[in-house]
Design a protein around this motif. Structure first.
Motif, PDB file in Angstrom:
ATOM      1  N   PHE A  30     -10.897  -3.422  -2.913  1.00 40.72           N
ATOM      2  CA  PHE A  30     -11.154  -2.311  -2.437  1.00 40.72           C
ATOM      3  C   PHE A  30     -11.037  -2.153  -1.042  1.00 40.72           C
ATOM      4  N   VAL A  31     -10.718  -3.306  -0.163  1.00 40.78           N
ATOM      5  CA  VAL A  31     -10.612  -3.393   1.253  1.00 40.78           C
ATOM      6  C   VAL A  31      -9.307  -3.360   1.422  1.00 40.78           C
ATOM      7  N   GLU A  32      -8.668  -2.574   2.203  1.00 37.27           N
ATOM      8  CA  GLU A  32      -7.256  -2.455   2.464  1.00 37.27           C
ATOM      9  C   GLU A  32      -6.743  -3.639   3.473  1.00 37.27           C
ATOM     10  N   GLY A  33      -5.827  -4.076   3.089  1.00 34.84           N
ATOM     11  CA  GLY A  33      -5.331  -5.393   3.856  1.00 34.84           C
ATOM     12  C   GLY A  33      -5.945  -6.866   2.988  1.00 34.84           C
ATOM     13  N   VAL A  34      -6.876  -6.970   2.600  1.00 40.24           N
ATOM     14  CA  VAL A  34      -7.370  -8.046   2.310  1.00 40.24           C
ATOM     15  C   VAL A  34      -6.620  -8.544   0.958  1.00 40.24           C
ATOM     16  N   ARG A  35      -6.117  -9.722   1.087  1.00 35.24           N
ATOM     17  CA  ARG A  35      -5.194 -10.402   0.145  1.00 35.24           C
ATOM     18  C   ARG A  35      -6.026 -11.455  -0.636  1.00 35.24           C
ATOM     19  N   ASP A  48      -8.435 -13.717   3.848  1.00 32.87           N
ATOM     20  CA  ASP A  48      -6.831 -13.549   4.075  1.00 32.87           C
ATOM     21  C   ASP A  48      -6.542 -12.163   4.317  1.00 32.87           C
ATOM     22  N   VAL A  49      -6.212 -11.505   5.557  1.00 33.89           N
ATOM     23  CA  VAL A  49      -5.920 -10.109   5.667  1.00 33.89           C
ATOM     24  C   VAL A  49      -4.626 -10.096   6.304  1.00 33.89           C
ATOM     25  N   GLU A  50      -3.560  -9.082   5.497  1.00 33.55           N
ATOM     26  CA  GLU A  50      -2.295  -8.979   6.144  1.00 33.55           C
ATOM     27  C   GLU A  50      -2.370  -7.702   6.870  1.00 33.55           C
ATOM     28  N   THR A 111      -4.715  -8.005  17.881  1.00 34.05           N
ATOM     29  CA  THR A 111      -4.729  -9.119  16.949  1.00 34.05           C
ATOM     30  C   THR A 111      -4.187  -8.614  15.430  1.00 34.05           C
ATOM     31  N   LEU A 112      -4.379  -7.184  15.220  1.00 37.45           N
ATOM     32  CA  LEU A 112      -3.903  -6.619  13.937  1.00 37.45           C
ATOM     33  C   LEU A 112      -2.682  -5.677  13.933  1.00 37.45           C
ATOM     34  N   GLY A 113      -2.514  -5.293  15.192  1.00 38.48           N
ATOM     35  CA  GLY A 113      -1.464  -4.350  15.422  1.00 38.48           C
ATOM     36  C   GLY A 113      -1.885  -2.981  15.096  1.00 38.48           C
TER      37      GLY A 113
END
Length: 143
Positions: A30-35, A48-50, A111-113
């Motif tokens: 449910f959290v966008e970007g969390v792999r 780990d976050v994309e 950091t994340l763009g």
């Protein structure tokens, strides 16, 4: 620092919401970007976050005030993020989840763009709102 607050009402009891927020391994649902997410020793969480086409590792310290229905967290490196989830029972089968996020827009961008200025604030707001809606869906469906 900028502050963002959002809330959502979830159709499950407060204890179910509390347990769901503490299952860090479920965050990719449910959290966008969390792999990947995992709980570590001493009240720490690892994600780990994309973002921006790259995978970054985020470590956070988590502390609870269960009697008050509050879970607080803080990243231990860049980007510096501070947040909390406050839970309030609406009735025995409904809970309000209040999310609060404090962040420095410039550091988050570096950091994340992502976009600059007002566009970034709107993007973060939409992202948090979307994550809360996905959380509600997962918890209400028992996933």
């Amino acid at each position: 620092m900028s502050t963002l607050e959002e809330h959502i009402d979830v159709g499950v009891p407060i204890d179910t919401v509390w347990e769901s927020l503490h299952r860090v391994e479920d965050y990719p649902r449910f959290v966008e970007g969390v792999r990947e997410g995992r709980t570590e020793e001493d009240g720490r969480a690892h994600l780990d976050v994309e973002a921006g086409g790259q995978v970054r590792e985020l470590e956070a310290e988590v502390s609870d005030r269960k009697g008050e229905g509050v879970m607080e967290w803080r990243t231990t490196g860049a980007p510096e993020l501070v947040g909390s989830f406050s839970l309030q029972p609406i009735n025995k089968n409904r809970t309000r989840v209040q999310a609060r996020l404090e962040y420095d827009p410039g550091t988050v961008r570096e950091t994340l763009g992502g976009p600059k200025g007002f566009a970034q604030a709107n993007a973060i707001e939409r992202l948090v709102r979307s994550d809360l809606e996905h959380f509600r869906e997962c918890v209400e469906q028992g996933r």
